[in-house]
Scaffold this active site. Sequence first.
Site, PDB file in Angstrom:
ATOM      1  N   CYS A 179       0.806  -1.242   0.125  1.00 60.20           N
ATOM      2  CA  CYS A 179       0.112  -0.122   0.008  1.00 60.20           C
ATOM      3  C   CYS A 179       0.843   1.274   0.106  1.00 60.20           C
ATOM      4  CB  CYS A 179      -0.915   0.036   1.125  1.00 60.20           C
ATOM      5  SG  CYS A 179      -0.052  -0.100   2.788  1.00 60.20           S
ATOM      6  N   CYS A 201       3.518   1.573   2.900  1.00 56.19           N
ATOM      7  CA  CYS A 201       4.918   0.945   2.647  1.00 56.19           C
ATOM      8  C   CYS A 201       5.706   1.680   1.772  1.00 56.19           C
ATOM      9  CB  CYS A 201       4.512  -0.440   2.115  1.00 56.19           C
ATOM     10  SG  CYS A 201       3.355  -1.309   2.532  1.00 56.19           S
ATOM     11  N   ASP A 244       0.533 -31.490  -9.472  1.00 54.49           N
ATOM     12  CA  ASP A 244       1.938 -31.805  -8.937  1.00 54.49           C
ATOM     13  C   ASP A 244       1.785 -32.000  -7.378  1.00 54.49           C
ATOM     14  OD1 ASP A 244       4.756 -32.297  -8.483  1.00 54.49           O
ATOM     15  OD2 ASP A 244       4.764 -30.099  -7.883  1.00 54.49           O
ATOM     16  N   ASP A 300       4.875 -26.354  -9.344  1.00 53.27           N
ATOM     17  CA  ASP A 300       5.808 -25.487  -9.113  1.00 53.27           C
ATOM     18  C   ASP A 300       7.021 -25.754  -9.499  1.00 53.27           C
ATOM     19  OD1 ASP A 300       6.210 -27.481  -7.220  1.00 53.27           O
ATOM     20  OD2 ASP A 300       6.660 -25.726  -5.840  1.00 53.27           O
ATOM     21  N   ASP A 315       8.735 -29.538 -12.850  1.00 51.86           N
ATOM     22  CA  ASP A 315       7.488 -29.459 -13.681  1.00 51.86           C
ATOM     23  C   ASP A 315       7.232 -28.425 -14.841  1.00 51.86           C
ATOM     24  OD1 ASP A 315       5.937 -30.846 -11.587  1.00 51.86           O
ATOM     25  OD2 ASP A 315       6.086 -29.112 -10.504  1.00 51.86           O
TER      26      ASP A 315
END
Lengths: 763, 66
Positions: free
Chosen positions: A56, A59, A462, A641, A645
């Site tokens: 936001c 930050c 996976d 991931d 893969d």
Amino acid sequence: MGAGNVSDIGIDMRATEGKSLRLATGPLDRAQTRASVRAIADGLGLCVLSLPGIRCGGCVATIERALNARDDVMSARVNLTLRQASVTLAGPDADPVPIIEALAELGYAATPAEIAGAGDDDTDGASKGLLRAMAVAGFGAMNIMLLSVGVWSGAEGQTRETFHLVSALIAVPVVAYAGQPFFRSALSGLRHGRLNMDVPIALAVVLALALSLFETARGGAHVFFDAAVTLLFFLLIGRYLDHLMRDRARSAVTGLARLSPRGAMVRQNDGTFAYASLDAMAPGAILSIAPNERVPVDVRIVSGDTDLDRSLVTGEAMPVPAGPDDTLEAGTLNLTGVIEAEALRSADESFLAQMMRMQAGAESGRGSYVRIADRAARLYAPVVHIMALATFIGWVLVTGGDWQTSAFVAISVLIITCPCALGLAVPVAHVVAAGRLMRMGVLMKDGSALERMSEIDRAVFDKTGTLTTGTPMIGSIPDDPAMRSGAKALAQRSIHPAARAIARRLPDASAQIVDEVEVPGFGIQGVVDGRRARLGRAEWVAEIANVADGAASPAFAFEGGSSVSFDLSETLRDGAGDAVAALKGAGIPVAMLSGDMAERAARVGADIGIADIRHVATPADKIDALDALRSAGHRALMVGDGLNDAAALAAAHVSMAPASASDAGRTAADFIFLRDNLDAVAATWQVARDTARVVRQNFALAIAYNCIAIPLAVAGHVTPLIAALAMSGSSILVIGNALRLNRAGTASRAEPTRLAAGAEIAA
Amino acid sequence: MTILTILIPVTLCMGVIGLAAFFWSLRGGQYEDLTGDAARILYDEDAPLPSAKTARRAAMTKETTK
């Protein structure tokens, strides 16, 4: 993709996105961070940091204030859209590591972002070029419309001719500038012998302009300047939205990218270690690999013991010990000990490079997918051209050779059938859907992914890192409080994932500990409350205590005492069961492909209700499985991931990866979900289905509009006023329909509402 | 009718000025972080985007104040 992309594979977020922030403290990390500073004008250095943690404006303010107050920072600017900070340093040799440390103290994990390559600059230029063309077309459309309204409301004679002349003066340069994207695309289409959507657009605009100029010159009543320019304006809006969406999603994806091993610490002739880039690494070089670093090329360990996380390579979740003479694949994560290893192959022959080549090969299978808009154009463009030509010939015959009137009618057919609504139908729906997905925490690479997602009839998951979080969890804990606090004390001293899991699971206060030593590959030992204790492999613990034969690792025991074993199991990702159930409920069979061992795969499968399990699958097996599905006529969604893969993600019809995936996985996937919850899979599929429905409706609207407009045009009743009204009307209708996606989404998704609500608050 | 010979060029000029302003702001990078800029309005110490010149000036002031 070839050898050049080997370096794309890097440290995954699992290592860094734990509860605590990991600083780039290793020698390799430091060297790479320093290498990321780029020289800019005035002898300053620019370092672009990726800050995935900023959410936001608060930050942004905190970071900018902190950085600008530092003496070693010349200026700092945070980009919230890209989640990046551009930091200007005193010189190209300045060290950004203290800045990264300062950011970590503030609670923001920062890594040097990839500085945009030449390719990125190109697409950035293209989107700005489109925006400029759109602005020019908008300017032209507004001014010409003003003049046209004057003509429509009854300007006659001299006034009308002046208005037409002024319109012509505006329209010619505007079309010459703003029409370029279409002219170029139409020309390249024709050169390859194809008729794309841009051919009728370019033809209509050029012909309309030419005829209008001719009419202006001879003082005719009807000119089409306004229609030509408005058409360009509407189509450029569609084109720009399409571009913008792809740019956004892609930059968000690169913003997530973590520091990749682009080099390693290599032993020099004098025995010291220095940073060397991957390309410069020859077989036989001796590398030093510190804990928490990834192995950059295929190596054989020369000295040192350690534990390895091979989950990215094999999908096997549990850490494995390794020692001298063990061979490691590139991409393996070194966990506990410092090792020295000999490079076996150069970077472009390593395991990583092979994976990248497999991925490139797999991607070409999907490259033949034709986007809906292009498929529509393929049907639409010839029909429009033939119709315009037929109208022209018909009118010439009927009027007995009045080619001017015939051309006027034929051009009005071209203009009114011009795919203005069609050009907007797809991009507007995709942009709205992309916005909704973004609020749900799902990033999309491009619109064709959404189209492919809506067509799936199989889903393949996976296991490690996808259905499970990849972080081990402890099942049962011992009853004895002394054992518990002792084990916790030892576990807290280690960064081994199993030890972290033990420390997290044990609620007790930890005991006093002295003289602790971590023995890489075995475990950790120390003196707890005056007694020697070990936590680690069962055989190793057995050296000092009574351990039952066949006890599971890791075990813990005090010297001379009895041992306890910790039962490590995998943590299911939140929403895994829900996601599988939702897909099955929608009639999509779900399968699991895992590189892990049969027993562990079966346990996870049973937990979430997947019966179709293939275990110990190598990357090649995974591609084969997906190719088999494809040749059986199925369209598969792959969710995965790991590095192992990546090729399978590229081979699948459409693919998703969590943000914690490896760089390779994220590059290969079409969708990336940022939140930990697997619900995103089913929700994305739902959005894709909704979008496909809206796109179909939009096409139907555009066709219905043509059914009314074409007969009018062929009959010669279309004046420029009617053309302008019809075109704007159909475009607005299509946009309005696409906007329903925002609303329809929240209402129709009764089941995953929980997710949507939570996500929207979080976003 | 004569008024049009003045009004039309005036309209066009205004349009062209608007277009030029848009191009200028585009080149200045004002559309690069729309989400961030929406929040920036709330900061007390918000400063304009540093151009190359101001960055150097900032560098010099920092050097001297050190």
